[in-house]
Design a protein around this motif. Structure first.
Motif, short mmCIF file in Angstrom:
data_model
loop_
_atom_site.label_atom_id
_atom_site.label_comp_id
_atom_site.label_asym_id
_atom_site.label_seq_id
_atom_site.Cartn_x
_atom_site.Cartn_y
_atom_site.Cartn_z
N ALA A 1 41.61 23.11 3.54
CA ALA A 1 43.05 22.95 3.39
C ALA A 1 43.76 23.03 4.75
O ALA A 1 44.66 22.24 5.04
N ASN A 2 43.36 23.98 5.58
CA ASN A 2 43.98 24.10 6.90
C ASN A 2 43.65 22.90 7.78
O ASN A 2 44.51 22.41 8.52
N LYS A 3 42.42 22.39 7.70
CA LYS A 3 42.06 21.18 8.45
C LYS A 3 42.88 19.99 7.96
O LYS A 3 43.39 19.20 8.77
N HIS A 4 43.01 19.85 6.64
CA HIS A 4 43.81 18.75 6.10
C HIS A 4 45.23 18.81 6.64
O HIS A 4 45.80 17.79 7.03
N GLY A 5 45.81 20.02 6.63
CA GLY A 5 47.18 20.16 7.10
C GLY A 5 47.33 19.76 8.56
O GLY A 5 48.29 19.07 8.93
N GLN A 6 46.37 20.16 9.40
CA GLN A 6 46.42 19.79 10.82
C GLN A 6 46.35 18.27 10.98
O GLN A 6 47.06 17.68 11.80
N ILE A 7 45.48 17.64 10.21
CA ILE A 7 45.31 16.19 10.30
C ILE A 7 46.57 15.48 9.81
O ILE A 7 47.06 14.54 10.46
N ILE A 8 47.10 15.92 8.70
CA ILE A 8 48.33 15.30 8.17
C ILE A 8 49.47 15.46 9.16
O ILE A 8 50.20 14.50 9.46
N VAL B 1 51.56 12.46 10.75
CA VAL B 1 53.00 12.37 10.49
C VAL B 1 53.79 12.44 11.79
O VAL B 1 54.81 11.78 11.97
N GLY B 2 53.28 13.25 12.73
CA GLY B 2 53.98 13.44 14.00
C GLY B 2 53.73 12.35 15.02
O GLY B 2 54.18 12.47 16.16
N GLY B 3 53.01 11.30 14.63
CA GLY B 3 52.82 10.17 15.53
C GLY B 3 51.48 10.15 16.23
O GLY B 3 51.21 9.23 17.02
N GLY B 4 50.61 11.13 15.98
CA GLY B 4 49.28 11.15 16.57
C GLY B 4 48.27 10.47 15.68
O GLY B 4 48.61 9.70 14.78
N TYR B 5 46.99 10.78 15.92
CA TYR B 5 45.93 10.18 15.12
C TYR B 5 44.83 11.20 14.90
O TYR B 5 44.33 11.81 15.85
N ALA B 6 44.45 11.40 13.65
CA ALA B 6 43.36 12.33 13.32
C ALA B 6 42.77 11.92 11.98
O ALA B 6 43.45 11.30 11.14
N THR B 7 41.50 12.27 11.75
CA THR B 7 40.84 11.93 10.49
C THR B 7 40.04 13.12 9.97
O THR B 7 39.67 14.02 10.73
N PHE B 8 39.76 13.08 8.68
CA PHE B 8 38.91 14.08 8.03
C PHE B 8 37.72 13.33 7.44
O PHE B 8 37.85 12.67 6.40
N PRO B 9 36.55 13.41 8.07
CA PRO B 9 35.43 12.57 7.63
C PRO B 9 34.80 12.98 6.32
O PRO B 9 34.22 12.15 5.62
N GLY B 10 34.87 14.27 5.94
CA GLY B 10 34.26 14.72 4.70
C GLY B 10 33.65 16.10 4.85
O GLY B 10 33.86 16.80 5.85
N VAL B 11 32.87 16.51 3.84
CA VAL B 11 32.30 17.86 3.80
C VAL B 11 30.83 17.77 3.43
O VAL B 11 30.35 16.75 2.93
N VAL B 12 30.12 18.88 3.68
CA VAL B 12 28.74 18.98 3.19
C VAL B 12 28.61 20.04 2.11
O VAL B 12 27.52 20.26 1.58
N GLY B 13 29.71 20.70 1.77
CA GLY B 13 29.70 21.62 0.64
C GLY B 13 29.23 23.02 0.98
O GLY B 13 28.49 23.63 0.21
N THR B 14 29.67 23.53 2.13
CA THR B 14 29.26 24.87 2.56
C THR B 14 30.17 25.93 1.98
O THR B 14 31.39 25.79 2.01
#
Length: 464
Positions: free
Chosen positions: A315-322, A326-339
């Motif tokens: 959730a915190n990673k998602h928020g940073q990426i969003i 939204v702020g004009g930068g670029y970031a992605t969330f590639p996925g998880v391995v289920g840890t």
């Protein structure tokens, strides 16, 4: 909009929502971006994962779980409105409808327009429609408000019998919390073993350890009723096999994405009911809407399937990426391995990647290897036993999953496997990993590498 600034509206004031708002504010000042955030609870930016430890007494004060208060967010030019619930999203007109829950304006509703919208509505506890499920003394533990309500009940209830319904992460953690408070604890679980996130053979180790701690484990049964007394207070949990006295009942049946608003607005949902997003966490088909946290589904990098994973780390990673996007930068969330890791008293539990049934469900052939080892060199004082189970793909030897159950220094060893999974390593490649060694920290061969060596043999024997 009322002026030339863009307006960002955030629905949900915990990890994903306020991380997004805070990151967007770092990138764009108040003269460029207006931020309005709605939170239906009293608290923001808190650790829901810490609630069992607050209830159990390891964390002494509720406020220790709060990373940033509503006032601190407001001081950063975020118009944060607590105890205000968003009741509708109108993507066509780019607006949300909110309702005030407390105070002089209680019940008042209004529309707020947006240029960009973040949906971070989290997840809701599973609460089956059983007789007595809403009786006084029956508690979920999803929010700080839930934790406070449970503590209030414990302080006002003279009895010392607790029944936890559900044997997953929440269930075992709350069982520990109640043991720490001196309660007689029964865990009623529908699975054959606790911790359904593990394979049953590893779940059996958790069962045995919980029983040794004095927790009564009742597996492979369904709750049919929460029985109450003449005063309406909870008195027992009833199953098809028996009745278990209770002065307090704690629900630990897992969570589901809280996506009722999104569904009503016609936004795309996946098989688990979570919102579907692209790599930048933008809701598919909607250029001005993002979503993150427990209300979304994410890509499992091992299986290639979408899944719902409710964890504060993501959730915190998602928020940073969003917030960055939204702020004009670029970031992605590639996925998880289920840890994921957890504990019940001194027993540590960890898993990453796929279980056996997960691998079968996506058509993977695999071999397994299970070993017992110690956390330190066997001759060094304090060495503790641990069991490691590893899954590897048939023929290729690609690592598919790891489960660990043990005591001190067991759980965090799963991070070795999480990195290996993310890198797409084979179990043979894992055997060459240059891990730290000294007798106080590990045997010469770390338990994870011992399991990898055994998995290599299993792959070869299966016809590599």
């Amino acid at each position: 909009m009322s002026d030339s600034r863009e307006r960002l509206v955030v629905v949900g004031g915990d990890a994903a929502g306020m991380s997004a708002a805070s990151q967007a504010r770092r990138l764009k000042g108040p003269d460029e971006l207006e931020i309005v955030a709605f939170e239906r609870g009293h608290f923001t930016s808190y650790s829901a994962c810490g609630i069992p430890y607050w209830v159990g007494g390891q964390v002494s004060e509720r406020d220790e779980l709060i990373a940033r208060t509503p006032q601190e967010h407001r001081e950063r030019a975020i118009d944060l409105r607590t105890r205000t619930e968003v009741v509708a999203i109108d993507p066509e007109r780019r607006r949300v409808r909110s309702r005030v829950l407390d105070g002089p304006g209680r019940g008042t509703e209004e529309w707020t327009g947006y240029d960009k919208l973040v949906i971070a509505t989290g997840a809701r506890p599973v609460r089956p429609p059983l007789p007595g499920i809403d009786a006084p003394g029956v508690h979920g533990v999803q929010t700080l408000d839930d934790g406070q309500a449970l503590l209030d009940t414990l302080e006002g209830t003279p009895g010392r019998r607790a029944v936890v319904v559900g044997g997953g992460y929440i269930g075992v953690e709350m069982a520990e919390a109640m043991i720490n408070r001196g309660y007689e604890v029964t865990v009623v679980n529908r699975g054959k073993e606790p911790m359904s996130t593990l394979d049953p053979d590893m779940g059996r180790l958790v069962h045995d350890a919980m029983s040794w701690l004095g927790i009564t484990m009742v597996n492979d049964t369904e709750v049919t009723e929460i029985r109450t007394g003449d005063d309406g207070q909870v008195r027992a949990v009833v199953t098809a096999d028996g009745e278990y006295p209770a002065d307090v009942v704690i629900l630990g049946l897992g969570v589901r994405p809280e996506t009722g608003l999104a569904r009503a607005a016609g936004l795309p949902l996946g098989a688990y009911g979570g919102l579907l997003t692209d790599l930048g966490m933008r809701v598919r088909g909607h250029d001005d809407i993002w979503a993150g946290g427990d209300c979304v589904e994410v890509l499992d990098l091992v299986s290639g399937q979408e899944r719902h994973v409710a964890l504060g780390t993501h959730a915190n990673k998602h928020g940073q990426i969003i917030g960055t996007n939204v702020g004009g930068g670029y970031a992605t969330f590639p996925g998880v391995v289920g840890t994921a890791v957890s504990k019940v008293c001194d027993l540590e539990i960890a898993r990453t990647g796929l279980r056996e049934k997960d691998a079968r469900a996506v058509g993977l052939r695999f071999v397994t290897a299970t070993i017992e080892s110690t956390s330190r060199a066997g001759y060094y004082p304090g060495a503790q036993l641990m069991t490691v189970k590893m899954l590897a793909e048939h023929r290729t030897g690609r690592l598919l999953g790891v489960q660990i159950v043990g005591r001190e220094s067991a759980a965090k060893r799963v991070d070795i496997a999480a990195v290996a999974l993310t890198a797409g390593m084979t179990v043979e490649q894992m055997t060459a990993l240059d891990l730290g060694y000294a007798p106080p920290f590990s045997p010469v061969w770390d338990p994870v590498l011992v399991a990898a060596r055994k998995a290599v043999r299993a792959v070869r024997e299966a016809g590599w």
